[in-house]
Design a protein around this motif. Structure first.
Motif, short mmCIF file in Angstrom:
data_model
loop_
_atom_site.label_atom_id
_atom_site.label_comp_id
_atom_site.label_asym_id
_atom_site.label_seq_id
_atom_site.Cartn_x
_atom_site.Cartn_y
_atom_site.Cartn_z
N THR A 97 -23.94 52.95 40.27
CA THR A 97 -23.18 52.63 41.47
C THR A 97 -21.87 53.39 41.52
OG1 THR A 97 -22.20 50.80 42.76
CG2 THR A 97 -22.07 50.64 40.34
N GLU A 98 -21.35 53.54 42.73
CA GLU A 98 -20.03 54.10 42.93
C GLU A 98 -19.43 53.45 44.16
OE1 GLU A 98 -21.01 58.24 43.33
OE2 GLU A 98 -21.19 58.13 45.50
N THR A 99 -18.12 53.50 44.29
CA THR A 99 -17.49 52.90 45.46
C THR A 99 -17.71 53.75 46.69
OG1 THR A 99 -15.41 53.99 44.89
CG2 THR A 99 -15.71 51.73 44.11
N GLY A 100 -17.65 53.09 47.83
CA GLY A 100 -17.80 53.80 49.09
C GLY A 100 -16.44 54.26 49.60
N ILE A 101 -16.27 54.26 50.92
CA ILE A 101 -15.01 54.68 51.52
C ILE A 101 -13.88 53.77 51.07
CG2 ILE A 101 -13.79 55.06 53.70
CD1 ILE A 101 -16.50 55.68 54.97
N THR A 102 -14.18 52.46 50.97
CA THR A 102 -13.20 51.49 50.45
C THR A 102 -13.82 50.79 49.25
OG1 THR A 102 -13.98 49.59 51.74
CG2 THR A 102 -12.44 51.12 52.82
N ALA A 162 -14.42 47.83 48.86
CA ALA A 162 -15.25 46.70 49.27
C ALA A 162 -16.74 47.07 49.33
CB ALA A 162 -14.80 46.17 50.63
N VAL A 163 -16.99 48.34 49.54
CA VAL A 163 -18.37 48.81 49.69
C VAL A 163 -18.78 49.61 48.46
CG1 VAL A 163 -19.96 50.16 51.12
CG2 VAL A 163 -18.06 48.92 52.19
N HIS A 164 -20.01 49.37 47.99
CA HIS A 164 -20.54 50.13 46.86
C HIS A 164 -21.84 50.82 47.27
CE1 HIS A 164 -17.62 47.92 44.51
NE2 HIS A 164 -17.88 48.70 43.48
N THR A 165 -22.09 51.94 46.65
CA THR A 165 -23.35 52.67 46.85
C THR A 165 -24.18 52.53 45.59
OG1 THR A 165 -22.21 54.27 48.25
CG2 THR A 165 -24.40 54.87 47.45
N TYR A 166 -25.42 52.08 45.77
CA TYR A 166 -26.31 51.83 44.64
C TYR A 166 -27.44 52.87 44.66
CZ TYR A 166 -23.85 47.38 44.52
OH TYR A 166 -22.87 46.42 44.45
N PHE A 167 -27.61 53.56 43.53
CA PHE A 167 -28.62 54.61 43.41
C PHE A 167 -29.77 54.12 42.51
CE2 PHE A 167 -24.57 56.60 44.17
CZ PHE A 167 -24.83 57.65 45.04
N SER A 168 -30.99 54.35 42.93
CA SER A 168 -32.13 53.97 42.09
C SER A 168 -32.22 54.88 40.88
CB SER A 168 -33.44 54.03 42.88
OG SER A 168 -33.76 55.37 43.23
N HIS A 169 -32.63 54.30 39.74
CA HIS A 169 -32.98 55.12 38.59
C HIS A 169 -34.26 55.91 38.89
CE1 HIS A 169 -30.28 52.31 36.51
NE2 HIS A 169 -30.19 53.21 35.54
N TYR A 170 -35.13 55.28 39.66
CA TYR A 170 -36.38 55.95 40.01
C TYR A 170 -36.10 57.16 40.90
CZ TYR A 170 -39.14 51.91 38.47
OH TYR A 170 -39.72 50.91 37.74
N SER A 171 -36.57 58.30 40.47
CA SER A 171 -36.54 59.49 41.33
C SER A 171 -37.83 59.53 42.15
CB SER A 171 -36.43 60.75 40.48
OG SER A 171 -37.61 60.93 39.70
N VAL A 172 -37.88 60.42 43.12
CA VAL A 172 -39.12 60.60 43.89
C VAL A 172 -40.23 61.03 42.93
CG1 VAL A 172 -40.21 61.83 45.80
CG2 VAL A 172 -37.77 61.24 45.92
N MET A 173 -39.91 61.87 41.95
CA MET A 173 -40.90 62.30 40.97
C MET A 173 -41.44 61.12 40.17
SD MET A 173 -42.66 64.69 39.55
CE MET A 173 -41.95 66.32 39.71
N ASN A 174 -40.57 60.18 39.79
CA ASN A 174 -41.02 58.99 39.06
C ASN A 174 -42.07 58.23 39.86
OD1 ASN A 174 -37.68 58.34 37.80
ND2 ASN A 174 -39.38 59.38 36.77
N LEU A 175 -41.84 58.08 41.16
CA LEU A 175 -42.80 57.36 42.01
C LEU A 175 -44.14 58.08 42.03
CD1 LEU A 175 -40.57 56.37 45.08
CD2 LEU A 175 -40.82 55.22 42.88
N ILE A 176 -44.10 59.41 42.16
CA ILE A 176 -45.33 60.20 42.16
C ILE A 176 -46.08 60.00 40.85
CG2 ILE A 176 -46.20 62.58 42.03
CD1 ILE A 176 -44.03 63.35 44.05
N GLU A 177 -45.36 60.04 39.73
CA GLU A 177 -45.99 59.89 38.42
C GLU A 177 -46.62 58.52 38.27
OE1 GLU A 177 -42.61 60.76 36.03
OE2 GLU A 177 -43.07 62.91 35.88
#
Length: 260
Positions: free
Chosen positions: A7-12, A14-29
């Motif tokens: 995760t990382e903070t957004g513009i403020t 109060a807001v956070h951005t959450y990134f999946s550990h799963y990549s598109v490649m992981n889903l394909i696999e």
């Protein structure tokens, strides 16, 4: 794979951005692994041990099956796109010449060429191997036009082999059973689900028309690089787990082989 938040903070703050550990490649696999597991389970249940297997169609299911089967037998892959060789284990023999393959004998043939793939009259020239598996390119959400292009049943019927089966993939209501179709359906469904979570502002994904990078741009490096990015990104006021949402839809994918 750890499910702690990326995760990382957004513009403020109060807001956070959450990134999946799963990549598109992981889903394909993961989706490919489900198909391979179904194939191996069926072969084992029938006490089938191929010695020389021909796989027709290398993208993406055929590639994964070839790279697994080459651990136990000789595998030849036939695909009209020469760049597909870059997906394969060095132990796998590759050719783009149909006429070359009919000069050899195979005890197992697996067709993953899908819509517009090999025709029954061409398949008949291989004779009668002991085992034949055809992947049904349709799924539980296929429309009438797609169903009209489905040749899997006619290929299945035409092959008079001792052991034969149809590999089917269901569970997401996707238009086809293609691995890339299923991957994008997992992401699309996960984005819709994430938007229903309280506190979620919006969600995104690192999506592109990936297949064009191979079949038009002939750039495998670009293809693989783009697939390594996060499959789901969520902007939210509250904690949210993108991996858990992706896993929910991955778990719905069911692969099975219906035998003769």
């Amino acid at each position: 794979m750890s499910l702690s938040y990326i995760t990382e903070t957004g513009i403020t703050p109060a807001v956070h951005t959450y990134f999946s550990h799963y990549s598109v490649m992981n889903l394909i696999e993961i989706i490919c692994d489900k198909k391979v597991t179904a194939v191996n389970r069926w072969l084992d249940s029938s006490s089938i041990t191929p010695k020389h297997c021909l796989i027709i169609g290398a993208y993406l299911t055929g590639m994964k099956i070839a790279n697994v089967l080459c651990n136990t037998c000789h595998v030849t892959v036939l695909d009209i796109c020469r760049d597909m060789q870059g997906f394969l284990d060095p132990r796998v023999s590759f050719t783009s010449s149909y006429e070359e393959t009919v000069l050899h004998e195979y005890d197992c043939i697996i067709d993953t060429s899908g819509l517009g793939g090999i025709h029954s009259e061409d398949l008949a020239r291989y004779g009668t191997p002991e085992t034949f598996i055809v992947e049904d390119p349709c799924s539980d959400g296929s429309d009438t036009s797609i169903l009209c292009y489905n040749q899997s049943q006619s290929l299945f019927t035409a092959m008079g082999t001792r052991h034969k089966g149809i590999l089917r993939t269901l569970g997401l209501g996707s238009k086809t059973s293609g691995t890339m179709t299923l991957t994008l359906e997992v992401i699309r469904s996960s984005m819709n689900a994430a938007l229903q979570e309280e506190g979620v502002l919006y969600c995104s994904s690192h999506l592109d028309f990936f297949e064009r990078m191979i079949f038009k741009e002939n750039d495998l490096d670009k293809f693989f690089t783009q697939l390594l990015r996060s499959a789901l990104i969520i902007s939210s006021l509250k904690d949210v787990d993108p991996d858990a949402i992706l896993k929910r839809y991955l778990s719905r994918i069911l692969c099975q082989i219906d035998g003769a």
